[in-house]
Motif scaffolding. Structure first.
Motif, PDB file in Angstrom:
ATOM      1  N   VAL A  21      -5.050  -4.988  -7.510  1.00 13.39           N
ATOM      2  CA  VAL A  21      -4.294  -3.729  -7.532  1.00 13.39           C
ATOM      3  C   VAL A  21      -5.245  -2.552  -7.696  1.00 13.39           C
ATOM      4  N   ALA A  22      -6.135  -2.673  -8.699  1.00 10.45           N
ATOM      5  CA  ALA A  22      -7.071  -1.585  -8.978  1.00 10.45           C
ATOM      6  C   ALA A  22      -8.149  -1.466  -7.904  1.00 10.45           C
ATOM      7  N   GLU A  23      -8.651  -2.604  -7.452  1.00  8.40           N
ATOM      8  CA  GLU A  23      -9.765  -2.599  -6.499  1.00  8.40           C
ATOM      9  C   GLU A  23      -9.379  -2.009  -5.149  1.00  8.40           C
ATOM     10  N   ALA A  33       0.839  -1.201   0.000  1.00  3.25           N
ATOM     11  CA  ALA A  33       0.000   0.000   0.000  1.00  3.25           C
ATOM     12  C   ALA A  33       0.876   1.252   0.000  1.00  3.25           C
ATOM     13  N   GLU A  34       0.233   2.400  -0.161  1.00  2.44           N
ATOM     14  CA  GLU A  34       0.952   3.669  -0.178  1.00  2.44           C
ATOM     15  C   GLU A  34       1.707   3.896   1.129  1.00  2.44           C
ATOM     16  N   HIS A  35       1.106   3.431   2.236  1.00  4.46           N
ATOM     17  CA  HIS A  35       1.695   3.683   3.552  1.00  4.46           C
ATOM     18  C   HIS A  35       2.600   2.545   4.038  1.00  4.46           C
ATOM     19  N   THR A  36       2.793   1.515   3.227  1.00  3.13           N
ATOM     20  CA  THR A  36       3.601   0.371   3.660  1.00  3.13           C
ATOM     21  C   THR A  36       5.071   0.754   3.828  1.00  3.13           C
ATOM     22  N   GLN A  80      -4.881  -2.279   3.579  1.00  2.00           N
ATOM     23  CA  GLN A  80      -5.425  -0.938   3.740  1.00  2.00           C
ATOM     24  C   GLN A  80      -5.273  -0.419   5.171  1.00  2.00           C
ATOM     25  N   SER A  81      -5.158  -1.322   6.132  1.00  2.00           N
ATOM     26  CA  SER A  81      -5.080  -0.886   7.537  1.00  2.00           C
ATOM     27  C   SER A  81      -3.798  -1.340   8.229  1.00  2.00           C
ATOM     28  N   GLU A  82      -2.830  -1.864   7.462  1.00  2.00           N
ATOM     29  CA  GLU A  82      -1.584  -2.338   8.068  1.00  2.00           C
ATOM     30  C   GLU A  82      -0.391  -1.755   7.316  1.00  2.00           C
ATOM     31  N   TRP A  83       0.554  -1.183   8.035  1.00  2.00           N
ATOM     32  CA  TRP A  83       1.727  -0.554   7.405  1.00  2.00           C
ATOM     33  C   TRP A  83       2.923  -1.493   7.288  1.00  2.00           C
ATOM     34  N   HIS A  84       2.838  -2.648   7.937  1.00  2.00           N
ATOM     35  CA  HIS A  84       3.995  -3.551   7.996  1.00  2.00           C
ATOM     36  C   HIS A  84       3.761  -4.844   7.223  1.00  2.00           C
ATOM     37  N   SER A  85       2.750  -4.873   6.345  1.00  2.31           N
ATOM     38  CA  SER A  85       2.377  -6.101   5.657  1.00  2.31           C
ATOM     39  C   SER A  85       2.391  -5.921   4.142  1.00  2.31           C
ATOM     40  N   ASP A 131      10.790  -1.723   4.350  1.00  2.00           N
ATOM     41  CA  ASP A 131      11.956  -2.170   5.128  1.00  2.00           C
ATOM     42  C   ASP A 131      11.565  -2.816   6.455  1.00  2.00           C
ATOM     43  N   SER A 132      10.267  -2.681   6.833  1.00  2.00           N
ATOM     44  CA  SER A 132       9.829  -3.210   8.130  1.00  2.00           C
ATOM     45  C   SER A 132       8.755  -4.292   7.981  1.00  2.00           C
ATOM     46  N   LEU A 133       8.711  -4.964   6.844  1.00  2.00           N
ATOM     47  CA  LEU A 133       7.684  -5.992   6.623  1.00  2.00           C
ATOM     48  C   LEU A 133       7.797  -7.115   7.643  1.00  2.00           C
ATOM     49  N   SER A 134       6.662  -7.468   8.244  1.00  2.00           N
ATOM     50  CA  SER A 134       6.659  -8.556   9.221  1.00  2.00           C
ATOM     51  C   SER A 134       5.785  -9.729   8.784  1.00  2.00           C
ATOM     52  N   ARG A 135       4.918  -9.520   7.791  1.00  2.00           N
ATOM     53  CA  ARG A 135       4.093 -10.638   7.302  1.00  2.00           C
ATOM     54  C   ARG A 135       3.670 -10.400   5.856  1.00  2.00           C
ATOM     55  N   ILE A 136       3.424 -11.523   5.185  1.00  2.00           N
ATOM     56  CA  ILE A 136       2.964 -11.515   3.791  1.00  2.00           C
ATOM     57  C   ILE A 136       1.688 -12.342   3.725  1.00  2.00           C
ATOM     58  N   TYR A 137       0.606 -11.707   3.292  1.00  2.00           N
ATOM     59  CA  TYR A 137      -0.692 -12.375   3.217  1.00  2.00           C
ATOM     60  C   TYR A 137      -0.943 -12.933   1.805  1.00  2.00           C
ATOM     61  N   SER A 138      -1.592 -14.064   1.737  1.00  2.00           N
ATOM     62  CA  SER A 138      -2.119 -14.575   0.468  1.00  2.00           C
ATOM     63  C   SER A 138      -2.884 -15.870   0.740  1.00  2.00           C
ATOM     64  N   HIS A 139      -3.589 -16.348  -0.285  1.00  2.00           N
ATOM     65  CA  HIS A 139      -4.212 -17.670  -0.189  1.00  2.00           C
ATOM     66  C   HIS A 139      -3.105 -18.715  -0.127  1.00  2.00           C
ATOM     67  N   GLN A 140      -3.366 -19.824   0.541  1.00  5.51           N
ATOM     68  CA  GLN A 140      -2.310 -20.816   0.730  1.00  5.51           C
ATOM     69  C   GLN A 140      -1.786 -21.366  -0.590  1.00  5.51           C
ATOM     70  N   GLN A 141      -2.657 -21.471  -1.625  1.00  4.30           N
ATOM     71  CA  GLN A 141      -2.194 -21.946  -2.926  1.00  4.30           C
ATOM     72  C   GLN A 141      -1.230 -20.947  -3.557  1.00  4.30           C
ATOM     73  N   SER A 142      -1.534 -19.671  -3.426  1.00  2.00           N
ATOM     74  CA  SER A 142      -0.655 -18.651  -3.989  1.00  2.00           C
ATOM     75  C   SER A 142       0.695 -18.635  -3.274  1.00  2.00           C
ATOM     76  N   LEU A 143       0.673 -18.802  -1.959  1.00  2.00           N
ATOM     77  CA  LEU A 143       1.931 -18.872  -1.214  1.00  2.00           C
ATOM     78  C   LEU A 143       2.758 -20.065  -1.688  1.00  2.00           C
ATOM     79  N   ALA A 144       2.074 -21.188  -1.947  1.00  2.00           N
ATOM     80  CA  ALA A 144       2.781 -22.380  -2.424  1.00  2.00           C
ATOM     81  C   ALA A 144       3.341 -22.162  -3.830  1.00  2.00           C
TER      82      ALA A 144
END
Length: 367
Positions: free
Chosen positions: A247-249, A185-188, A233-238, A191-204
């Motif tokens: 991306v657009a949505e 996101a714009e506010h991410t 949208q609500s997390e700066w470290h992810s 350099d301080s990323l602590s987690r990466i979200y995705s569906h488990q298939q995408s992570l695989a």
């Protein structure tokens, strides 16, 4: 300013005037096409009790013609995508199309719905595949879009099971190349990323890339890539892994593109509806077969297909609930139910099985 610069500026202006003239012609022709589409809709309403405005076979034929007559420099696929959107807005003038899809917004199923119906269609996210079936069965949505198989992960059993208790038909298919993006996101604070979200298939599907680039960042599996994108949208470290639609949505940025380990990864989606589809010239037929429990029954089922030259493209087995140790076969084949060889083969299979249901004959994916 030199004489050469003046000549160059004059040439550019001349070319821009040509573009403006062509744009005017294109705009006039698109509106002319839209007027004719409205006339088609009026004729259908006047002469048909239950008019059907979306005809998958007709749209497939139009898109194939666009690609066949294309001369470049745009590729045939890119030209067909332009026509897909023109057809979408014209269809919206005839009758707005409401399409249910496995949500939330920003998933690959959402992208498949937009690819097939165009951006003028009203797309409605559903929480589960079962909800997509129910929405179409109830008439709340005209059509539904559900994933059925992935080239890396295999078949989507929930979709196959949906047909066991439904009379809906398959009226089309979409093949979507799966490209994953690493999104922030714009506010991410990268350099301080602590987690990466995705569906488990995408992570695989991005495991190797993540091991190389973010080996020490926690990977968190969530219900969908759309949900992964929403959380940023609500997390700066992810960060999130998702497709272009997300991306657009959700107003995100691509930090890296196409990070999937297998660049040829593709998912096939089915379009479900209530009506039969006429032949398009390049079709598939899907059937559901409930067979008796005896040795060699599958060979008996497949033999008429071979004898009549019907090419089987896939076969899957699912439990026939609630019967214990009973199974049904989902079989895809090339051809339309109105093709003589397909019709004859299925006629010969019926006496061999407990039940045979044609789930649909529909155009092969064009785009």
């Amino acid at each position: 300013m030199s004489e050469h610069t003046n000549l160059n500026t004059s040439k550019i202006q001349e070319l821009r005037c040509e573009i403006d003239s062509i744009d005017e012609q294109i705009q006039r022709l698109i509106n002319q096409r839209a007027l004719i589409a409205q006339s088609v809709a009026q004729a259908k309403k006047h002469h048909e009790n239950h008019p059907i405005f979306y005809r998958p076979e007709r749209e497939a034929q139009v898109l194939k013609q666009v690609m066949a007559r294309n001369t470049g420099p745009l590729s045939g696929e890119k030209m067909a995508r332009l026509f897909r959107e023109i057809m979408s807005v014209c269809l919206e003038l005839e009758a707005p199309q409401k399409v249910a899809f496995l949500g939330p917004v920003g998933t690959f199923t959402h992208a498949a719905a937009l690819k097939h119906f165009g951006k003028a269609a009203t797309t409605v996210p559903m929480s589960t595949i079962t909800d997509v079936f129910r929405e179409v069965e109830a008439g709340s949505a005209m059509y539904g879009v559900v994933p059925v198989e992935n080239s890396s992960e295999g078949v989507v059993n929930h979709t196959l099971d949906g047909f066991l208790g439904s009379n809906l038909k398959i009226i089309g298919e979409v093949e979507l190349p799966i490209h994953h993006n690493f999104l922030v996101a714009e506010h991410t604070k990268v350099d301080s990323l602590s987690r990466i979200y995705s569906h488990q298939q995408s992570l695989a599907q991005c495991r190797h890339w993540l091991d190389v680039n973010f080996p020490n960042v926690e990977r968190v599996a969530v219900s969908s890539n759309g949900e992964a994108a929403r959380r940023l949208q609500s997390e700066w470290h992810s960060a999130a892994i998702a497709g272009d639609v997300a991306v657009a949505e959700y107003g995100l940025h691509k930090l890296y593109e196409n990070i999937e380990d297998n660049p040829s990864n593709t998912t096939r989606f089915l379009i479900i509806g209530r009506e039969d589809v006429e032949p398009s010239g390049q079709d598939k037929t899907s059937i559901l077969v409930s067979s008796p429990d005896r040795a060699g029954v599958l060979i008996e089922i497949l033999e008429p297909l071979k004898r009549h030259g019907v090419s089987m493209t896939s076969i899957e087995t699912r439990p026939e609930r609630p019967n214990k140790w009973a199974y049904v076969f989902f079989i895809d084949m090339n051809g339309h139910i109105k093709d003589e060889n397909v019709a004859t083969a299925l006629k010969e299979i019926r006496p061999l099985v407990k039940d045979l249901r044609v789930l649909g004959s529909y155009p092969k994916a064009v785009l």
